[in-house]
Every structure is written in structure tokens, then in C-alpha cells.
Design a protein around this motif. Structure first.
Motif, PDB file in Angstrom:
ATOM      1  N   ILE A 185       0.961   6.545  -4.573  1.00 26.44           N
ATOM      2  CA  ILE A 185       2.100   5.583  -5.176  1.00 26.44           C
ATOM      3  C   ILE A 185       1.388   4.198  -5.388  1.00 26.44           C
ATOM      4  N   MET A 186       0.786   3.896  -3.895  1.00 25.74           N
ATOM      5  CA  MET A 186       0.374   2.696  -4.060  1.00 25.74           C
ATOM      6  C   MET A 186      -0.874   2.162  -4.990  1.00 25.74           C
TER       7      MET A 186
ATOM      8  N   ASP B 118      -0.431   2.578  -8.068  1.00 24.38           N
ATOM      9  CA  ASP B 118       0.200   2.631  -9.553  1.00 24.38           C
ATOM     10  C   ASP B 118       0.134   0.876  -9.701  1.00 24.38           C
TER      11      ASP B 118
ATOM     12  N   LEU C 101       3.393  -1.270  -9.514  1.00 24.52           N
ATOM     13  CA  LEU C 101       4.332  -1.304  -8.145  1.00 24.52           C
ATOM     14  C   LEU C 101       4.446  -2.615  -8.096  1.00 24.52           C
ATOM     15  N   ASP C 102       5.829  -3.047  -7.792  1.00 26.02           N
ATOM     16  CA  ASP C 102       6.238  -4.482  -7.357  1.00 26.02           C
ATOM     17  C   ASP C 102       5.388  -5.095  -6.406  1.00 26.02           C
TER      18      ASP C 102
ATOM     19  N   ILE D 197       6.870  -4.957  -2.760  1.00 26.32           N
ATOM     20  CA  ILE D 197       6.591  -3.574  -2.325  1.00 26.32           C
ATOM     21  C   ILE D 197       5.408  -3.338  -1.769  1.00 26.32           C
ATOM     22  N   TYR D 198       4.303  -3.646  -2.760  1.00 27.24           N
ATOM     23  CA  TYR D 198       3.087  -3.388  -2.344  1.00 27.24           C
ATOM     24  C   TYR D 198       2.635  -4.248  -1.061  1.00 27.24           C
TER      25      TYR D 198
ATOM     26  N   ASN E  78      -7.303  -4.378  -6.471  1.00 33.23           N
ATOM     27  CA  ASN E  78      -5.789  -4.554  -7.087  1.00 33.23           C
ATOM     28  C   ASN E  78      -5.370  -5.963  -6.866  1.00 33.23           C
TER      29      ASN E  78
ATOM     30  N   ARG F 213      -3.090  -7.482  -6.267  1.00 34.76           N
ATOM     31  CA  ARG F 213      -1.972  -7.732  -5.401  1.00 34.76           C
ATOM     32  C   ARG F 213      -2.248  -8.021  -3.740  1.00 34.76           C
TER      33      ARG F 213
ATOM     34  N   ILE G 147       6.639   4.804   1.115  1.00 35.27           N
ATOM     35  CA  ILE G 147       5.218   5.071   0.488  1.00 35.27           C
ATOM     36  C   ILE G 147       4.333   5.363   1.276  1.00 35.27           C
TER      37      ILE G 147
ATOM     38  N   ASP H 287       2.074   8.493   0.888  1.00 40.47           N
ATOM     39  CA  ASP H 287       0.453   8.119   0.658  1.00 40.47           C
ATOM     40  C   ASP H 287      -0.274   8.567   1.736  1.00 40.47           C
TER      41      ASP H 287
END
Length: 240
Positions: free
Chosen positions: A24-25, A27, A30-31, A34-35, A104, A106, A194, A198
Motif C-alpha cells: 500500500i505504501m 501507491d 497515498l495521501d 498518511i505516508y 518517493n 513524500r 498500513i 505491508d
């Protein structure tokens, strides 16, 4: 009788092969908030599961007699590995030029916010292969299992060609006890959902010694493969 969690496998898991399921991480949608919460929790998981000591022990061995070195951490996440290296280097009077690279976008804002500027760590978003300098050391921690085999083979080749003094991969051992143990810890300690999902999937996407032998052979790379408690591998090459 209580029902199984939605993400609990309904059929027996074949731990003989790597899982090929998305985390999921990873994706892109992902907000960011949340990340940020997920990678902060993962940094705490790394402390509890002793993710950092194998890398630090290897780096201590490689830097004997050195007064300075450059190092790139590929897939830095929360930056906790780089902060641990920076603290160790400062305590031992070694000048360390530390760079984190993560695909990423983020990751960098969260890692920067969690890092004391005095440590001098640079966080870069992008591909490590695009760096315009050759570091002494390249490391990656808990990143390899996010890659498919062909991608990982290319990554091993790149590290072997780009690192001047040596490189190290620190990742998980695929084993049913590691999978079950992680799920139990996540439930007891209340980790982010998550992270719970994960982390268990990461074990299924991880490696055995046979995997590393096969992948290194495909890459045409020689490396030292070592097992560490609890359920972890280091794969390393050094030129010093």
C-alpha cells in the motif's frame, strides 16, 4: 467464531517463492499525511527489530583507518538509518558526507523534518543512478524487497559499478515465523494498519539465501551473504 482480518490470506502461503503483490505504501496516490505516519511507524519498527545494527557493524569494519567517507542511502524513507550513521560517525570523529536518495517525493519532507540540520544529511528525490558523483559506499535497507527480480538484478549491477569502496543491501528473510511474528507484534503494539499489512507482505516479498545466490548470479556480481537475527540478510561487497 471470530472472522479473519480482511487481509489475512485464505489459502496456505507458499514461502518457497517471493510474493508478487503491491504494498500500500508504494501507491502513488497515498495521501502524504498518511505516508508520513506510515514511515514514522516504520522507523520505530526498525528500532524494535534491530534493522540498523547489521549496517552499522558493516560500515564500522569498512571504515577502519578512514577519517572521512561519502555514503549514499538508497530508499531512505524516514531517514533513520542515515541519522544513526551520522551520529556514529560524529562520535568517532569521522567526517561523513551522507546523501539519501528516494524515488518517493513524500519521503524527503518527512525525513528533513525529523533530522537535526547539524547532522548535514542531504535528502534527494529521484533515482540513485542519476547521481553525478561516485560515493565511497552505497547502502540500502529494506528496499530490495520492493523490487521485482529483474529490477533488483539491475540495482545490484549498478551498486557494484558505482560504489568506490563497497556496497551493502540489508533486507528481510522470507520465513513463516518472521511473517507470523511480525503480525503478532503489529497487533500487540498497535502499529498503523498500513504498516501491519505491508510489513507482513514485505516478509513474503523478501528473500532466502537461494534467492540471493540466484540474483547475484544473474547480475554477475560477487558478494558476501550473511544471515542476522532476527530474520535478516546482509548482502555486501567491499574493495578495501
Amino acid at each position: 467464531m471470530a472472522s479473519l482480518p480482511a487481509d489475512w490470506p485464505r489459502a496456505p502461503i507458499d514461502f518457497r517463492v517471493r510474493a508478487d503483490l503491491p504494498e500500500i505504501m508504494d501507491d502513488d496516490g497515498l495521501d502524504p499525511a498518511i505516508y508520513a505516519a506510515v514511515i514514522a511507524d516504520l522507523a520505530r519498527v526498525n528500532s524494535l527489530t534491530r534493522a540498523r545494527p547489521p549496517t552499522l557493524a558493516w560500515l564500522r569494519r569498512q571504515t577502519v583507518g578512514m577519517t572521512r567517507f561519502t555514503l549514499v542511502d538508497v530508499g531512505f524513507g524516514h531517514g533513520d538509518m542515515l541519522r544513526a550513521i551520522a551520529g556514529w560517525a560524529q562520535r568517532h570523529g569521522i567526517a561523513a558526507d551522507l546523501v539519501g536518495v528516494d524515488l518517493n517525493p513524500r519521503s524527503a519532507p518527512v525525513a528533513v523534518a525529523a533530522t537535526d540540520p547539524v547532522l548535514g544529511i542531504r535528502y534527494v528525490t529521484g533515482r540513485a543512478e542519476a547521481l553525478d558523483f561516485a560515493p565511497d559506499f552505497i547502502i540500502s535497507s529494506l528496499v530490495a524487497h520492493h523490487m521485482r527480480d529483474a529490477e533488483l538484478v539491475g540495482f545490484l549491477r549498478w551498486m557494484d559499478g558505482a560504489a568506490r569502496a563497497g556496497w551493502l543491501v540489508n533486507d528481510l528473510h522470507r520465513h513463516p515465523l518472521a511473517w507470523a511474528g511480525f503480525r503478532a507484534l503489529a497487533a500487540v503494539l498497535g502499529w498503523h494498519p498500513i504498516v501491519a499489512h505491508d510489513g507482513a507482505l514485505s516478509v513474503r516479498r523478501a528473500f532466502t539465501r537461494a534467492d540471493w545466490t540466484r540474483l547475484l548470479g544473474a547480475a554477475g556480481v560477487q558478494a558476501d551473504v550473511r544471515w542476522h537475527l532476527p530474520f535478516r540478510w546482509t548482502v555486501a561487497s567491499c574493495r578495501r
